[in-house]
Design a protein around this motif. Sequence first.
Motif, PDB file in Angstrom:
ATOM      1  N   ILE A  25     -62.009-131.881 -74.303  1.00  0.00           N
ATOM      2  CA  ILE A  25     -62.569-130.779 -73.514  1.00  0.00           C
ATOM      3  C   ILE A  25     -64.026-130.620 -73.917  1.00  0.00           C
ATOM      4  N   ASP A  26     -64.936-130.514 -72.935  1.00  0.00           N
ATOM      5  CA  ASP A  26     -66.350-130.334 -73.254  1.00  0.00           C
ATOM      6  C   ASP A  26     -66.995-129.492 -72.162  1.00  0.00           C
ATOM      7  N   ARG A  27     -67.241-128.214 -72.486  1.00  0.00           N
ATOM      8  CA  ARG A  27     -67.857-127.294 -71.540  1.00  0.00           C
ATOM      9  C   ARG A  27     -69.271-126.910 -71.962  1.00  0.00           C
ATOM     10  N   LEU A  28     -69.835-127.624 -72.925  1.00  0.00           N
ATOM     11  CA  LEU A  28     -71.177-127.315 -73.407  1.00  0.00           C
ATOM     12  C   LEU A  28     -72.230-127.748 -72.394  1.00  0.00           C
ATOM     13  N   THR A  29     -73.320-127.011 -72.341  1.00  0.00           N
ATOM     14  CA  THR A  29     -74.462-127.428 -71.538  1.00  0.00           C
ATOM     15  C   THR A  29     -75.113-128.633 -72.214  1.00  0.00           C
ATOM     16  N   PRO A  30     -75.902-129.413 -71.484  1.00  0.00           N
ATOM     17  CA  PRO A  30     -76.572-130.562 -72.112  1.00  0.00           C
ATOM     18  C   PRO A  30     -77.394-130.192 -73.341  1.00  0.00           C
ATOM     19  N   ALA A  31     -78.067-129.048 -73.310  1.00  0.00           N
ATOM     20  CA  ALA A  31     -78.877-128.640 -74.455  1.00  0.00           C
ATOM     21  C   ALA A  31     -78.005-128.331 -75.672  1.00  0.00           C
ATOM     22  N   SER A  32     -76.904-127.600 -75.460  1.00  0.00           N
ATOM     23  CA  SER A  32     -75.993-127.298 -76.572  1.00  0.00           C
ATOM     24  C   SER A  32     -75.342-128.571 -77.091  1.00  0.00           C
ATOM     25  N   GLU A  33     -74.970-129.456 -76.177  1.00  0.00           N
ATOM     26  CA  GLU A  33     -74.367-130.739 -76.560  1.00  0.00           C
ATOM     27  C   GLU A  33     -75.327-131.539 -77.428  1.00  0.00           C
ATOM     28  N   ALA A  34     -76.589-131.555 -77.053  1.00  0.00           N
ATOM     29  CA  ALA A  34     -77.586-132.308 -77.811  1.00  0.00           C
ATOM     30  C   ALA A  34     -77.761-131.734 -79.212  1.00  0.00           C
ATOM     31  N   ALA A  35     -77.767-130.403 -79.324  1.00  0.00           N
ATOM     32  CA  ALA A  35     -77.915-129.764 -80.631  1.00  0.00           C
ATOM     33  C   ALA A  35     -76.724-130.075 -81.528  1.00  0.00           C
ATOM     34  N   LEU A  36     -75.539-130.039 -80.945  1.00  0.00           N
ATOM     35  CA  LEU A  36     -74.336-130.345 -81.712  1.00  0.00           C
ATOM     36  C   LEU A  36     -74.326-131.803 -82.152  1.00  0.00           C
ATOM     37  N   ASN A  37     -74.632-132.702 -81.230  1.00  0.00           N
ATOM     38  CA  ASN A  37     -74.630-134.129 -81.566  1.00  0.00           C
ATOM     39  C   ASN A  37     -75.642-134.454 -82.652  1.00  0.00           C
ATOM     40  N   LYS A  38     -76.793-133.810 -82.613  1.00  0.00           N
ATOM     41  CA  LYS A  38     -77.805-134.032 -83.639  1.00  0.00           C
ATOM     42  C   LYS A  38     -77.276-133.642 -85.013  1.00  0.00           C
ATOM     43  N   LYS A  39     -76.584-132.517 -85.081  1.00  0.00           N
ATOM     44  CA  LYS A  39     -76.008-132.049 -86.340  1.00  0.00           C
ATOM     45  C   LYS A  39     -74.920-133.008 -86.838  1.00  0.00           C
ATOM     46  N   LEU A  40     -74.039-133.411 -85.936  1.00  0.00           N
ATOM     47  CA  LEU A  40     -72.933-134.293 -86.315  1.00  0.00           C
ATOM     48  C   LEU A  40     -73.448-135.659 -86.761  1.00  0.00           C
ATOM     49  N   GLN A  41     -74.436-136.174 -86.066  1.00  0.00           N
ATOM     50  CA  GLN A  41     -74.987-137.473 -86.425  1.00  0.00           C
ATOM     51  C   GLN A  41     -75.692-137.423 -87.771  1.00  0.00           C
ATOM     52  N   ALA A  42     -76.381-136.325 -88.043  1.00  0.00           N
ATOM     53  CA  ALA A  42     -77.052-136.182 -89.332  1.00  0.00           C
ATOM     54  C   ALA A  42     -76.052-136.179 -90.482  1.00  0.00           C
ATOM     55  N   GLU A  43     -74.845-135.687 -90.215  1.00  0.00           N
ATOM     56  CA  GLU A  43     -73.810-135.614 -91.245  1.00  0.00           C
ATOM     57  C   GLU A  43     -72.886-136.825 -91.233  1.00  0.00           C
ATOM     58  N   GLN A  44     -73.167-137.792 -90.358  1.00  0.00           N
ATOM     59  CA  GLN A  44     -72.338-138.991 -90.217  1.00  0.00           C
ATOM     60  C   GLN A  44     -70.863-138.614 -90.007  1.00  0.00           C
ATOM     61  N   PHE A  45     -70.663-137.627 -89.163  1.00  0.00           N
ATOM     62  CA  PHE A  45     -69.322-137.092 -88.945  1.00  0.00           C
ATOM     63  C   PHE A  45     -68.501-138.015 -88.058  1.00  0.00           C
ATOM     64  N   ILE A  46     -67.286-138.298 -88.481  1.00  0.00           N
ATOM     65  CA  ILE A  46     -66.286-138.907 -87.616  1.00  0.00           C
ATOM     66  C   ILE A  46     -65.047-138.021 -87.680  1.00  0.00           C
ATOM     67  N   GLY A  47     -64.418-137.771 -86.548  1.00  0.00           N
ATOM     68  CA  GLY A  47     -63.260-136.896 -86.522  1.00  0.00           C
ATOM     69  C   GLY A  47     -63.175-136.144 -85.210  1.00  0.00           C
ATOM     70  N   THR A  48     -62.694-134.912 -85.274  1.00  0.00           N
ATOM     71  CA  THR A  48     -62.513-134.079 -84.082  1.00  0.00           C
ATOM     72  C   THR A  48     -63.084-132.693 -84.346  1.00  0.00           C
ATOM     73  N   VAL A  49     -63.753-132.152 -83.338  1.00  0.00           N
ATOM     74  CA  VAL A  49     -64.319-130.806 -83.418  1.00  0.00           C
ATOM     75  C   VAL A  49     -63.684-129.944 -82.334  1.00  0.00           C
TER      76      VAL A  49
END
Length: 404
Positions: free
Chosen positions: A75-99
Motif C-alpha cells: 500500500i502506498d498513498r504518499l505523495t511523490p514529495a513524501s515518498e522521496a523524503a522517505l526513500n532518502k531516509k531509508l536509503q541512507a540507513e541501507q534499510f531492507i525490510g517492510t515499513v
Amino acid sequence: MQKRTSFILGLLVGALLVGAAGTATYYGWVRPRHVNEMQVLKKNYAAENSSLRRRAKGLRKTATSAIPAPQNTNIDRLTPASEAALNKKLQAEQFIGTVLLVQHGQIILNKGYGYADAVTKRKNTAASLYQIGSVQKSITAVLIAQLIASGQAKYTDNLHLYYPQIPASDGITLRHMLNMASGLAYTAPAPKTVLTDNQLLAYVLQRVTFNPAKLGHRDYQPVNFTLLAGIVEQLTHQSYEQVVNQRIFAPLGLKANDAGFQWHMIEQPSETVSYGTKPNAGLYAQPVAQTLADMHSELGTGNIYATSNALYQIEKATVDGKLLSAAQVKTLRNSSNGVYGGGAYNFADYYVSHGVKNNQEVVFAMAKDGQTAAILMTNRASAYLQWEDWQKWYYRFAQNAATD
C-alpha cells in the motif's frame, strides 16, 4: 603501479569469493540442516514429554501445501514529495525490510524494500514475515493483564506464589517483573538442545540471580518475561503457544501466514532470510541461520514472527478494547516519560517498543489510541544503537506525511 593494481584486484576477488562462500554455506548446508531439524522435531513430537504433546495438539495446521502463495499487498498513498523524503531516509540507513505507516487510523504505507531472499531474488513486501524479538513482551504482558482481569492473579502477587525457589521471591511482585524492576537477572548461555517449556523454566530457575539493590529500579532483564510466560502456563494449564494462539491470534483472525511461532516461519512462503551487518560486506553477503534450541529458549520474550500489518492489528487491538479495556491498558502500562512498563516504553500520548533477534529487528511506535503508527521490520538488523532516533523520526513522519 601494476603491482598495486594487481593487489587491489586480488582483494576484490577475495572479498567476492568469501561472500560467495558464505552464501553457498548457508544455502548448501546451514539452511538444509535447519529444515531437516524442523522435520525431525515434528516427527518426534509424539515421543516428546507431556509439555510438547500438549503443544502439538494445539498447533494450527500449517502444512506448506495448504498455504496460498504470497501476494504483493503493498500500500502506498504518499505523495511523490513524501515518498522521496522517505526513500532518502531509508536509503541512507541501507534499510531492507517492510515499513508500515498509519495516519488518522488509515494505513498510508505498507511496503517492502530490498530482498527477503537475495539468492532467489524474492523481494520484501507487505506480506513478508519477520521475527518481532522483544516486542513479544507486550503480548506476554497482555496475557498477564487478562488473567488479572479475570481474577486469576493480581499485580501485587508475590513471585513466591509461583516460584518459591527464587531468592527473595516473597518480596518480588508481578508488577516488578512487568516493569523490569524485580532485581532478577539471567546471563547464562542459551541451551544448546531443544527444551520443552518446563525444561527451559527449570534451566532458568537454576541460573537466575537476584540483586537486592535493583529491586524497584528499572533494569532490563528478559528473564522477567520468561518467568511471566511460565506463570501464564501455570494459571491456564496450557502451553504459552496455545494461550497466544487462543487469546491473541484467533480472536483477531490471524493465520500462520500472518503471525506465529518461530519454528513455523520456515514453512511460510513469505519468510525472510536474515542477513548480518559485517563491516565492508554487501547488504546480502552474510546470511544468518538460527537453531531450534535458540528459538525455544526465548519463551515469552522473543520467538514470535509476524507481518507488519499483523503486528499493528495486535497492538491496536490491545488499545481499542478487543484484548483489554482502556482502564486495563492504563493500569498495565503505568509508566511515563519513556520508562518501561507493562511490556512497552510509555510516553504521554504514545508508546514504543523494540526487538532484535537473529539479525532481524523491529522498531515500533504507536499512539495510545492507535490512530498513528510507524512500524519498521527488517531482516538485516542495523538500528540497534539508533532505534530511539528511528522511532522518533518515523513516528513524526507518519503524523505529517502528505498523502494522495
